[in-house]
Every structure is written in C-alpha cells, then in structure tokens.
Write an enzyme that holds these catalytic residues in place. Sequence first.
Site, PDB file in Angstrom:
ATOM      1  N   ASN A  12      46.787  33.656  31.965  1.00 33.64           N
ATOM      2  CA  ASN A  12      45.210  34.434  31.192  1.00 33.64           C
ATOM      3  C   ASN A  12      44.925  35.236  32.283  1.00 33.64           C
ATOM      4  O   ASN A  12      44.249  34.864  33.429  1.00 33.64           O
ATOM      5  CB  ASN A  12      44.386  32.996  31.057  1.00 33.64           C
ATOM      6  N   LYS A  14      42.563  36.981  32.116  1.00 35.13           N
ATOM      7  CA  LYS A  14      40.971  37.388  32.203  1.00 35.13           C
ATOM      8  C   LYS A  14      40.588  38.747  32.135  1.00 35.13           C
ATOM      9  O   LYS A  14      41.502  39.601  31.574  1.00 35.13           O
ATOM     10  CB  LYS A  14      40.189  36.540  33.070  1.00 35.13           C
ATOM     11  N   HIS A 100      38.062  28.864  25.363  1.00 38.88           N
ATOM     12  CA  HIS A 100      38.239  28.988  27.055  1.00 38.88           C
ATOM     13  C   HIS A 100      36.864  28.594  27.464  1.00 38.88           C
ATOM     14  O   HIS A 100      35.596  29.272  26.993  1.00 38.88           O
ATOM     15  CB  HIS A 100      38.453  30.279  27.720  1.00 38.88           C
ATOM     16  N   GLU A 102      35.044  29.816  29.575  1.00 38.81           N
ATOM     17  CA  GLU A 102      34.157  31.017  30.108  1.00 38.81           C
ATOM     18  C   GLU A 102      33.696  31.451  28.867  1.00 38.81           C
ATOM     19  O   GLU A 102      32.573  32.152  28.901  1.00 38.81           O
ATOM     20  CB  GLU A 102      35.100  31.949  30.978  1.00 38.81           C
ATOM     21  N   GLU A 170      41.568  21.915  30.512  1.00 36.80           N
ATOM     22  CA  GLU A 170      41.150  22.837  31.695  1.00 36.80           C
ATOM     23  C   GLU A 170      39.578  22.287  32.039  1.00 36.80           C
ATOM     24  O   GLU A 170      38.614  22.512  31.678  1.00 36.80           O
ATOM     25  CB  GLU A 170      41.056  24.123  31.513  1.00 36.80           C
ATOM     26  N   GLY A 176      39.677  28.412  39.075  1.00 40.62           N
ATOM     27  CA  GLY A 176      39.143  29.332  39.919  1.00 40.62           C
ATOM     28  C   GLY A 176      38.705  28.644  41.078  1.00 40.62           C
ATOM     29  O   GLY A 176      38.175  29.688  42.007  1.00 40.62           O
ATOM     30  N   SER A 216      43.124  26.038  38.642  1.00 33.59           N
ATOM     31  CA  SER A 216      43.853  26.202  39.981  1.00 33.59           C
ATOM     32  C   SER A 216      45.373  25.687  40.136  1.00 33.59           C
ATOM     33  O   SER A 216      45.752  25.247  40.965  1.00 33.59           O
ATOM     34  CB  SER A 216      43.279  25.342  40.990  1.00 33.59           C
TER      35      SER A 216
HETATM   36  P1  PGA Z   1      42.661  29.794  37.292  1.00 36.05           P
HETATM   37  O1  PGA Z   1      42.079  29.793  35.815  1.00 36.05           O
HETATM   38  O2  PGA Z   1      44.133  29.186  37.132  1.00 36.05           O
HETATM   39  O3  PGA Z   1      42.288  30.877  38.099  1.00 36.05           O
HETATM   40  O4  PGA Z   1      41.816  28.354  37.913  1.00 36.05           O
HETATM   41  C1  PGA Z   1      42.667  29.038  34.593  1.00 36.05           C
HETATM   42  C2  PGA Z   1      42.059  29.468  33.502  1.00 36.05           C
HETATM   43  O5  PGA Z   1      40.755  29.790  33.402  1.00 36.05           O
HETATM   44  O6  PGA Z   1      42.708  29.343  32.414  1.00 36.05           O
END
Ligand code: PGA
Length: 255
Positions: A12, A14, A100, A102, A170, A176, A216
């Site tokens: 992803n 983003k 997601h 976000e 997640e 992140g 992560s």
């Molecule tokens: P990350 O993000 O691997 O940077 O923690 C995962 C995600 O949001 O899908």
Amino acid sequence: MSFKRRPLIAGNWKMNGLLDFVKNLAGVLADKVDQNDPTHFDMLICPPATLLHPIKILVGKSGLLLGGQDCHMAKSGAHTGDISAEMLKDLGSSHVIVGHSERRVDYNETNEVVKSKAEAALGVNLTAIICVGETEAERNQGITVDVVKSQILGSIPERATAENIIIAYEPVWAIGTGQTPTKGQVQEVHVLIRKTLGDKIGLKEAEQTRLLYGGSVKPSNAIELMDLNDVDGALVGGASLSPIDFWVIAESCPK
Ligand code: PGA
C-alpha cells in the site's frame, strides 16, 4: 488436513510516488516476479490511482498484480474527486483496498460505507481487501475482540466468498509506528476473524479466505509473522516503498 492458502504480499503505497517510482519500484518488482516465476506467493502493489496506467503499461503481462487504495460505492456519477471500482478495473487492477483505518478515520467511513465499497468492488469482479483493526485505546480497554468482530460482521458483503474478498487485520496503533502486536496477539485475532467469517459466509469459505496482517511489517519481523498459522500474507505500507525490503518480506512467506 487444513486448506493451503497461497500467500499474498500487498503493498500500500498510500499517497506516495511520482512518475519516477514507476520504473524504479514497480518495474523492479515486475522483473523480480517474472524472473522468479513460479513464486510461492502472489505480489500486489496498490499505488496512487494516478500511477496505475503508467505502471500497467510498463509491467504489461507480468505476474505483478495491481490494485487501488479505495473506491467509491457508486458505479459512476456526480462525485467530484472520487474514483469508481470500474475505473480501477479499467486501468488493470484486480484488487482494491477498502476500509483502511486512514480512510475510516480521515473520512469517517463506517462499516456500512466500507461494506458498500466492497460491494461496488465485487460488482465489477475486483477482489476487495477489507481492512479491520482496533485502536490503541480499544486494545487497552480490552475490547479488541468486540471491535474486530463488529467490523467484520458490518463490513462484509452478503455475497462474499474466499475468492472475492481478503481480510487485512491492521491494528491502528501498529500502522507506521514500528510497533507490532506479539505473535500470540496476531494469531488470536486472526483465529477470531476466521471464526467470525465462518459464521457469516460458511466454514469452508472462511477456511479458504486469505487473512493478511498489516502494521509495521518489515524484513526483520516478516518471517515470524508470516509463519503464523492463520496469517496468509501481509499488507505492507512503508516497507513496500523499497523494492528490496518488499521482496524480502515476500520471500519470508513459508513455502
Ligand atoms: P505500515 O502501514 O506498514 O507503514 O505500518 C501498513 C498499512 O497501513 O497498510
């Protein structure tokens, strides 16, 4: 004997990536996928929608899969700035991420909205990667199980099957941040997701549905996470922006 699910490693990106990423990231991965054919995993990248077309042109018939990061619930119409599932499909996508955290947070997307988006994806034969996961406060309150269960029950379309959906667990606090749940915590939630799915779409379908872990994931923790019984791959954010790291993560999937 339990069903063998083929791992999926999904990236992803983003809101990252300009045209120069196409060759340097997507091109490198497409070459790797083809050089290592047959791989023991599927590899998917979900770049910003602006890059889908140039990437499709570059990777052509490569085994590298393409997906969107979100879609609108409607087929088309007066929705300024939005992108439909059919538009993603038109540019060569086979998958789309929906729900997601976000999006759930930034755009107040409820389970109902996520379900409608997943339905829109299924309507044009895209596989919906439906994201669920608890916040740090919810984990601290001991309500992770309730939260994830209600997200699953509320976000999954009635016509979901093992073929047309994938679930990504997640934990919001792991995205992140460099923090990850323990192996036991991940496996516990994945078992819960599979059981809840079983109640909703039937045991056989649930047994065959791929459940990804996200939050992560990096080369240093991928082997232990991918080795868990009910983890069938990863949804990777930050580390998917490095072709080397992303490839190492994919190779960590058990054969
Ligand atoms: P990350 O993000 O691997 O940077 O923690 C995962 C995600 O949001 O899908």
